[in-house]
Design a protein around this motif. Structure first.
Motif, PDB file in Angstrom:
ATOM      1  N   VAL A   1     -79.783  63.947 106.576  1.00 17.08           N
ATOM      2  CA  VAL A   1     -77.845  63.391 107.177  1.00 17.08           C
ATOM      3  C   VAL A   1     -78.628  61.687 107.321  1.00 17.08           C
ATOM      4  N   THR A   2     -79.935  61.583 108.003  1.00 17.31           N
ATOM      5  CA  THR A   2     -80.525  60.513 108.286  1.00 17.31           C
ATOM      6  C   THR A   2     -81.060  59.858 106.947  1.00 17.31           C
ATOM      7  N   SER A   3     -81.571  60.185 106.170  1.00 21.83           N
ATOM      8  CA  SER A   3     -81.858  59.486 105.064  1.00 21.83           C
ATOM      9  C   SER A   3     -80.358  59.064 103.858  1.00 21.83           C
ATOM     10  N   LEU A   4     -79.831  59.936 104.415  1.00 24.71           N
ATOM     11  CA  LEU A   4     -77.943  59.707 103.348  1.00 24.71           C
ATOM     12  C   LEU A   4     -77.535  58.337 104.446  1.00 24.71           C
ATOM     13  N   ILE A   5     -78.156  58.016 105.748  1.00 26.74           N
ATOM     14  CA  ILE A   5     -77.752  56.867 106.325  1.00 26.74           C
ATOM     15  C   ILE A   5     -78.568  55.881 106.124  1.00 26.74           C
ATOM     16  N   VAL A   6     -80.114  55.768 105.663  1.00 26.29           N
ATOM     17  CA  VAL A   6     -80.648  54.925 105.069  1.00 26.29           C
ATOM     18  C   VAL A   6     -80.183  54.557 104.539  1.00 26.29           C
ATOM     19  N   LEU A   7     -80.079  55.130 103.533  1.00 24.18           N
ATOM     20  CA  LEU A   7     -79.938  54.884 101.459  1.00 24.18           C
ATOM     21  C   LEU A   7     -79.343  53.997 101.682  1.00 24.18           C
ATOM     22  N   GLY A   8     -77.456  53.810 102.365  1.00 20.56           N
ATOM     23  CA  GLY A   8     -76.866  52.908 102.555  1.00 20.56           C
ATOM     24  C   GLY A   8     -77.887  51.529 102.497  1.00 20.56           C
ATOM     25  N   LEU A   9     -78.544  51.626 103.444  1.00 23.04           N
ATOM     26  CA  LEU A   9     -79.011  50.699 104.110  1.00 23.04           C
ATOM     27  C   LEU A   9     -80.054  49.992 102.332  1.00 23.04           C
ATOM     28  N   VAL A  10     -80.730  50.983 101.777  1.00 20.13           N
ATOM     29  CA  VAL A  10     -81.643  50.489 100.891  1.00 20.13           C
ATOM     30  C   VAL A  10     -80.136  49.704  99.928  1.00 20.13           C
ATOM     31  N   ILE A  11     -79.724  50.104  99.657  1.00 19.01           N
ATOM     32  CA  ILE A  11     -78.482  49.854  98.550  1.00 19.01           C
ATOM     33  C   ILE A  11     -78.232  48.213  99.141  1.00 19.01           C
ATOM     34  N   VAL A  12     -77.614  48.180 100.180  1.00 19.06           N
ATOM     35  CA  VAL A  12     -77.194  46.802 100.414  1.00 19.06           C
ATOM     36  C   VAL A  12     -78.520  45.772 101.324  1.00 19.06           C
ATOM     37  N   THR A  13     -79.259  46.071 101.581  1.00 20.10           N
ATOM     38  CA  THR A  13     -80.392  45.239 101.917  1.00 20.10           C
ATOM     39  C   THR A  13     -81.620  45.552 100.808  1.00 20.10           C
ATOM     40  N   GLY A  14     -81.976  46.473 100.519  1.00 21.18           N
ATOM     41  CA  GLY A  14     -83.141  46.448  99.949  1.00 21.18           C
ATOM     42  C   GLY A  14     -82.240  46.271  98.379  1.00 21.18           C
ATOM     43  N   ILE A  15     -81.551  46.757  97.068  1.00 18.90           N
ATOM     44  CA  ILE A  15     -81.633  46.300  96.215  1.00 18.90           C
ATOM     45  C   ILE A  15     -80.599  45.099  95.917  1.00 18.90           C
ATOM     46  N   ALA A  16     -79.094  45.153  96.469  1.00 18.57           N
ATOM     47  CA  ALA A  16     -78.446  43.691  96.323  1.00 18.57           C
ATOM     48  C   ALA A  16     -78.649  42.417  97.287  1.00 18.57           C
ATOM     49  N   GLY A  17     -80.057  43.287  98.238  1.00 18.14           N
ATOM     50  CA  GLY A  17     -81.065  41.968  99.118  1.00 18.14           C
ATOM     51  C   GLY A  17     -79.886  41.049  99.951  1.00 18.14           C
ATOM     52  N   GLN A  18     -78.031  42.161 100.684  1.00 23.04           N
ATOM     53  CA  GLN A  18     -78.047  41.139 102.051  1.00 23.04           C
ATOM     54  C   GLN A  18     -78.673  41.937 102.972  1.00 23.04           C
ATOM     55  N   ILE A  19     -78.965  41.512 103.629  1.00 22.86           N
ATOM     56  CA  ILE A  19     -79.535  41.402 105.176  1.00 22.86           C
ATOM     57  C   ILE A  19     -77.822  42.044 105.720  1.00 22.86           C
TER      58      ILE A  19
END
Lengths: 288, 319
Positions: B35-53
């Motif tokens: 569950v937590t990794s799913l939540i963090v995955l969202g952050l990986v998409i927006v902040t990590g990959i798309a670069g929007q903090i």
């Protein structure tokens, strides 16, 4: 009634203004937004207690030692953390300052415990009557110190050579170093100054709020004040802070106390969307 | 292709084998990791990959969890329907928040998303008629075909497949045009725009995706912890999710799993140092962002692995 409300709202506002001044100083001077600044304010107040525990000094000498210690802390933050990251992407810098705040807060929680500590007022907290309005000297001290700091910083930036070199270093690092400004020296001194301001703010604010590791949440209010006034304007920080204090108190008194905090965060979003340069700021143009 | 089939078969075999090998408590932990990794995955998409903090992730989690729980408690909408329904709504909220990136970026984006989190948390505290206020609210049990799931093993069969499915979708998305556009936006918005990308829609979509994953994660988290408390969804929690993403690796979906595994198991190893746990997490975040900003996932060179795999396949084809 309204007079009394305004008097107490100015106190609350001065607290925000003090925190906002630190933000704006770091942002104006080094181009970094310190997301852990609220925690550093808390840390500053705790520093006095920690020094008292370690050395057994009385309160006032401990305050002076704490001010020197926080200047060193600022130096260490710049040279140990922000200087190595000076060419890192903005995202990395933001996360680094967030992490710094987390480390400070969690250090306090682990070392000093999660519970609140009592902290002495600098001036008496018993109120006196001035034309039907009750005023508290301890609160007036906060207002006075934030105004004094504003004047001091204003003088520094506008009237001294050092101040000009700070602006130059932030504006164009290469250009500034070409004309003989030590950029890292300037940035280092900014961080030292901002850390001292954080400690001053912490010492003044701790008895008014409750001194616990969570006090750093005041930082968000400082952000709102800084955004409201203009993130690059020192005067804006103080005006924004006081204005926020007044708005919050009036909303709390006449509309609903539950809405108070929500409205101030709403103001942050609204200002960022509608007038990102704030009330007194100057819009900077993004260059490709 | 053959390799992919082998990996899939191995993965499915492991999925069915694990419940036989581990105790119920461990299975519960695996669910928590998922569950937590799913939540963090969202952050990986927006902040990590798309670069929007984004400092809004815990707000999306809160909306997902509370939304599904409130629908179930007050209107009798079963959780299996409520969670995806709410997640779609929260994704819309995320899209709208993402549209703000038209005017807001960098520091200001961090501040606005932070304010968003604070507002959502305060709203949960003050709307006590439906949310139970500061005291929180119990989550109704998850029922499927008339059977209520509650033990670690039962939840394992529900949560792990959903997580796996969403991860596969995201990994494929990341390797598609969308993923490349996100990466282009991260590297240079202006260049991406010059290439004809409608960057606003893509940035908003990245926020929508992170909100969707956060809300699904929030709904599943609600089932797992059975009690929602607004204190769990503040700015501190957002920074905690960010720390997981950074330690695991912001640029890779696998980073979310690696980071979460570290953050869930570390407290087990540090049991005698519980008071220092927060400090350890903070120092880890600081250490990784300064010394290794691409996180643990960058230690495992996935590109290199691919090359090895491809090479061995070519050899096996040739021989």
């Amino acid at each position: 009634m309204l007079g009394q409300l305004l008097a107490s709202s100015v106190t609350a506002g001065a607290v925000y203004a003090l925190v906002a001044l630190g933000f704006v100083l770091i942002h104006k001077g080094t181009g970094v937004v310190h997301f852990g600044y609220g925690d550093q304010v808390t840390f500053g107040a705790y520093l006095v207690l920690i020094i008292q525990f370690l050395t057994g000094l009385p309160f006032w000498p401990a305050v002076i030692v704490a001010l020197f210690a926080s200047a060193f802390l600022g130096w260490a933050i710049y040279n140990g953390l922000m200087r190595p990251l000076r060419n890192a992407p903005l995202l990395v810098q933001i996360i680094a300052t967030l992490a710094l705040g987390t480390v400070m807060r969690e250090f306090l929680r682990a070392y000093m415990g999660p519970n609140a500590w009592s902290f002495p007022f600098l001036l008496t907290s018993s109120s006196f009557d001035l034309g039907g309005i009750l005023l508290v000297p301890a609160n007036l001290a906060i207002v006075g110190v934030s105004l004094a700091l504003l004047c001091l910083l204003f003088f520094l930036f506008e009237r001294t050579f050092r101040g000009k070199s700070i602006i130059a270093a932030c504006d164009n690092r290469t250009g500034a170093s070409l004309v003989g400004v030590s950029v890292s020296g300037v940035f280092s001194s900014i961080w030292m100054l901002a850390s001292v301001i954080a400690t001053v703010a912490g010492i003044l604010v701790a008895p008014v709020l409750t001194l616990s590791p969570e006090m750093g949440l005041i930082g968000i209010k400082g952000f709102v004040a800084a955004i409201l006034g203009g993130f690059n304007s020192l005067t804006g920080a103080v005006v924004g802070g006081i204005l926020l204090g007044v708005i919050e108190t009036l909303v709390g008194a006449y509309i609903s106390s539950a809405l108070k905090d929500m409205i101030s965060y709403g103001i942050l979003i609204l200002v960022v969307l509608v007038r990102p340069q704030g009330l007194l700021g100057i819009l900077s143009v993004k260059k490709v | 292709m053959r390799l992919r089939i082998i990996f899939s078969v191995l993965g499915i075999a492991m999925f069915f084998l694990i419940p036989k090998l581990f105790a119920d408590y461990n299975l519960y932990q695996f669910c928590l990791i998922a569950v937590t990794s799913l939540i963090v995955l969202g952050l990986v998409i927006v902040t990590g990959i798309a670069g929007q903090i984004s400092l809004g992730q815990s707000a999306f989690v809160a909306l997902g969890g509370y939304g599904a729980a409130i629908l179930a408690t007050n209107w009798g909408v079963p959780l299996w329907l409520g969670i995806p329904l709410v997640a779609v709504l929260v994704a819309t909220v995320g899209f709208l928040l993402g549209l703000m990136t038209l005017r807001v970026e960098g520091h200001y984006l961090a501040l606005t998303t932070m304010a968003f989190t604070a507002i959502v948390q305060l709203a949960l505290v003050h709307a006590d008629a439906v949310t139970g206020g500061a005291a929180g609210m119990p989550v109704p049990s998850f029922e499927l075909f008339g059977k209520s799931l509650s033990t670690g093993a039962e939840l394992y069969y529900l949560i792990v497949p959903i997580t796996a499915l969403l991860f596969i979708v995201v990994i494929n998305l990341n390797n598609s045009r969308t993923g490349r556009v996100f990466a282009a936006i991260r590297q240079s918005e202006i260049a991406a725009e010059a290439m004809g990308v409608n960057i606003l829609v893509y940035k908003a979509s990245a926020f929508a995706a992170s909100a969707f994953l956060g809300a699904i994660g929030g709904g599943l988290l609600a089932i797992l912890v059975t009690y929602l408390d607004p204190a769990q969804f503040g700015i501190t929690q957002t920074v905690y999710y960010l720390a997981i993403a950074v330690v695991g690796g912001l640029l890779s979906p696998f980073g979310a799993i690696i980071g979460t595994t570290v953050f869930v198991f570390l407290p087990e190893f540090l049991q005698t140092f519980q008071t220092y746990l927060g400090l350890v997490f903070g120092i880890m975040l600081l250490g990784f962002i300064v010394l290794r900003p691409k996180g643990l996932a960058s230690l495992i060179d996935i590109e290199n692995l691919k090359k090895i795999v491809f090479k061995s396949r070519r050899e096996s084809v040739g021989s």
